[in-house]
Design a protein around this motif. Structure first.
Motif, PDB file in Angstrom:
ATOM      1  N   PRO A  80       0.792  -1.240   0.000  1.00 39.55           N
ATOM      2  CA  PRO A  80       0.000   0.000   0.000  1.00 39.55           C
ATOM      3  C   PRO A  80       0.821   1.285   0.000  1.00 39.55           C
ATOM      4  CG  PRO A  80      -0.095  -1.085   2.146  1.00 39.55           C
ATOM      5  CD  PRO A  80       0.575  -2.046   1.217  1.00 39.55           C
ATOM      6  N   HIS A  81       2.066   1.231   0.465  1.00 43.24           N
ATOM      7  CA  HIS A  81       2.860   2.457   0.582  1.00 43.24           C
ATOM      8  C   HIS A  81       4.164   2.306  -0.198  1.00 43.24           C
ATOM      9  CE1 HIS A  81       0.030   3.728   3.638  1.00 43.24           C
ATOM     10  NE2 HIS A  81       0.283   2.630   4.327  1.00 43.24           N
ATOM     11  N   HIS A  82       4.330   3.152  -1.216  1.00 43.23           N
ATOM     12  CA  HIS A  82       5.543   3.179  -2.027  1.00 43.23           C
ATOM     13  C   HIS A  82       6.258   4.513  -1.822  1.00 43.23           C
ATOM     14  CE1 HIS A  82       3.907   0.078  -5.188  1.00 43.23           C
ATOM     15  NE2 HIS A  82       4.118  -0.442  -3.999  1.00 43.23           N
ATOM     16  N   TRP A  83       7.581   4.452  -1.718  1.00 44.35           N
ATOM     17  CA  TRP A  83       8.393   5.646  -1.528  1.00 44.35           C
ATOM     18  C   TRP A  83       9.490   5.681  -2.581  1.00 44.35           C
ATOM     19  CZ3 TRP A  83       7.021   8.728   2.680  1.00 44.35           C
ATOM     20  CH2 TRP A  83       6.187   8.125   3.633  1.00 44.35           C
ATOM     21  N   LEU A  84       9.712   6.862  -3.151  1.00 41.37           N
ATOM     22  CA  LEU A  84      10.871   7.105  -4.002  1.00 41.37           C
ATOM     23  C   LEU A  84      11.752   8.118  -3.294  1.00 41.37           C
ATOM     24  CD1 LEU A  84      12.595   7.067  -6.596  1.00 41.37           C
ATOM     25  CD2 LEU A  84      11.045   8.815  -7.533  1.00 41.37           C
ATOM     26  N   PRO A  92      13.223  13.326 -13.579  1.00 38.39           N
ATOM     27  CA  PRO A  92      11.858  13.377 -14.109  1.00 38.39           C
ATOM     28  C   PRO A  92      10.735  13.107 -13.113  1.00 38.39           C
ATOM     29  CG  PRO A  92      13.006  11.400 -14.855  1.00 38.39           C
ATOM     30  CD  PRO A  92      14.018  12.260 -14.190  1.00 38.39           C
ATOM     31  N   ARG A  93      10.920  12.229 -12.152  1.00 34.24           N
ATOM     32  CA  ARG A  93       9.824  11.886 -11.240  1.00 34.24           C
ATOM     33  C   ARG A  93       9.963  12.636  -9.924  1.00 34.24           C
ATOM     34  NH1 ARG A  93      10.300   5.922 -10.278  1.00 34.24           N
ATOM     35  NH2 ARG A  93       8.490   6.236  -8.965  1.00 34.24           N
ATOM     36  N   ILE A  94       8.838  12.977  -9.353  1.00 29.11           N
ATOM     37  CA  ILE A  94       8.838  13.683  -8.076  1.00 29.11           C
ATOM     38  C   ILE A  94       9.115  12.693  -6.960  1.00 29.11           C
ATOM     39  CG2 ILE A  94       7.430  15.022  -6.473  1.00 29.11           C
ATOM     40  CD1 ILE A  94       5.877  16.064  -8.874  1.00 29.11           C
ATOM     41  N   ALA A  95      10.080  13.012  -6.118  1.00 26.98           N
ATOM     42  CA  ALA A  95      10.448  12.117  -5.033  1.00 26.98           C
ATOM     43  C   ALA A  95       9.579  12.366  -3.810  1.00 26.98           C
ATOM     44  CB  ALA A  95      11.916  12.309  -4.666  1.00 26.98           C
ATOM     45  N   ALA A  96       9.365  11.305  -3.048  1.00 26.84           N
ATOM     46  CA  ALA A  96       8.669  11.454  -1.778  1.00 26.84           C
ATOM     47  C   ALA A  96       9.557  12.129  -0.755  1.00 26.84           C
ATOM     48  CB  ALA A  96       8.214  10.082  -1.269  1.00 26.84           C
ATOM     49  N   LEU A  97      10.871  11.921  -0.879  1.00 26.86           N
ATOM     50  CA  LEU A  97      11.805  12.533   0.043  1.00 26.86           C
ATOM     51  C   LEU A  97      13.198  12.576  -0.576  1.00 26.86           C
ATOM     52  CD1 LEU A  97      13.093  10.014   2.637  1.00 26.86           C
ATOM     53  CD2 LEU A  97      11.304   9.332   1.076  1.00 26.86           C
ATOM     54  N   TYR A  98      14.020  13.461  -0.036  1.00 27.01           N
ATOM     55  CA  TYR A  98      15.422  13.566  -0.426  1.00 27.01           C
ATOM     56  C   TYR A  98      16.261  13.230   0.796  1.00 27.01           C
ATOM     57  CZ  TYR A  98      13.728  15.986  -4.566  1.00 27.01           C
ATOM     58  OH  TYR A  98      13.073  16.291  -5.731  1.00 27.01           O
ATOM     59  N   ALA A 146      22.138   7.493   5.323  1.00 27.89           N
ATOM     60  CA  ALA A 146      21.443   8.013   6.511  1.00 27.89           C
ATOM     61  C   ALA A 146      19.949   8.084   6.197  1.00 27.89           C
ATOM     62  CB  ALA A 146      21.985   9.381   6.903  1.00 27.89           C
ATOM     63  N   LEU A 147      19.314   6.942   6.110  1.00 29.99           N
ATOM     64  CA  LEU A 147      17.913   6.882   5.710  1.00 29.99           C
ATOM     65  C   LEU A 147      17.000   7.351   6.839  1.00 29.99           C
ATOM     66  CD1 LEU A 147      17.903   3.428   3.871  1.00 29.99           C
ATOM     67  CD2 LEU A 147      18.148   5.708   2.881  1.00 29.99           C
ATOM     68  N   PRO A 148      16.004   8.182   6.537  1.00 29.24           N
ATOM     69  CA  PRO A 148      15.130   8.738   7.575  1.00 29.24           C
ATOM     70  C   PRO A 148      13.966   7.810   7.926  1.00 29.24           C
ATOM     71  CG  PRO A 148      14.562   9.705   5.471  1.00 29.24           C
ATOM     72  CD  PRO A 148      15.730   8.779   5.212  1.00 29.24           C
ATOM     73  N   PHE A 149      14.279   6.559   8.199  1.00 23.68           N
ATOM     74  CA  PHE A 149      13.270   5.575   8.586  1.00 23.68           C
ATOM     75  C   PHE A 149      13.722   4.893   9.872  1.00 23.68           C
ATOM     76  CE2 PHE A 149      12.883   5.906   3.981  1.00 23.68           C
ATOM     77  CZ  PHE A 149      11.515   6.050   3.811  1.00 23.68           C
TER      78      PHE A 149
END
Length: 216
Positions: free
Chosen positions: A51-55, A65-71, A76-79
């Motif tokens: 249900p939840h996809h992140w780029l 070209p594609r809009i990212a969910a986060l930079y 250092a992943l923010p998860f």
């Protein structure tokens, strides 16, 4: 530089193979949260039903070209720990500041039994050989562009498997592709399409691209 190379005929050839492999591999992986880290030219998660996809992309890729969910930085992943069910790394390790730290971050955020799917260039291939020859020529003062993007470094398939084992991943499978010679013309690449048909049988580990799937 990778984004510019991907619009060339060999770049489009690579994207087509990688998209087909990802569509097949991620279709039956289940969970809640899936993360694609880098290379927005691929829609790595389009075949996945979580249900939840992140780029996620690094801060230097805002023109992609594609809009990212986060930079974020790949190391250092923010998860939080054990919060992601699937991570896809399309050539991410080759461009990372520290691929070891990036893999360690992936291990940290994956849930137990979570999967990581990794795509990379194979140094033991015709493309890898041409890239090494081009780098040698430039070091000796020669001119001319490299065949593949300049940034980053190839990580061998077997070397990557060793890195994953050190992080307690179990490698579930892998596949090679991209058996055509390092040619820049769409027409010439098309003439060698027969090499893809026999590559898996006659020289299976010499494809220019590989995909590897591992479970935590």
């Amino acid at each position: 530089e990778l984004a510019q190379w991907l619009v060339t005929p060999p770049g489009q050839y690579l994207l087509a193979w990688e998209q087909a492999q990802l569509d097949r591999v991620v279709a039956d992986l289940f969970g809640f949260h899936a993360l694609q880290l880098g290379m927005p030219e691929l829609d790595a998660l389009r075949g996945n039903r979580m249900p939840h996809h992140w780029l996620a992309r690094d801060s230097g890729s805002a023109t992609q070209p594609r809009i990212a969910a986060l930079y974020c930085d790949t190391d250092a992943l923010p998860f939080p720990e054990r919060s992601v069910d699937l991570v896809v790394l399309p050539h991410t390790l080759e461009l990372a500041r520290d691929p070891h730290l990036t893999l360690a971050e992936v291990e940290r955020v994956l849930v137990p039994e979570g999967r990581v799917v990794i795509l990379g260039f194979n140094p033991a291939s015709l493309w890898g050989l041409r890239q090494r020859c081009g780098r040698l020529r430039q070091r000796l003062g020669g001119r001319g562009p490299l065949f593949l993007p300049r940034p980053g470094a190839f990580i061998g398939y077997w070397r990557l498997r060793d890195w994953l084992r050190l992080l307690s991943f179990e490698v579930e499978g892998g596949r090679f592709g991209g058996y055509r010679p390092p040619l820049g013309s769409e027409g010439w690449l098309a003439r060698f399409a027969w090499m893809d048909r026999i590559g898996d049988r006659w020289w299976p580990v010499l494809g220019s691209i590989y995909m590897l799937v591992a479970v935590k």
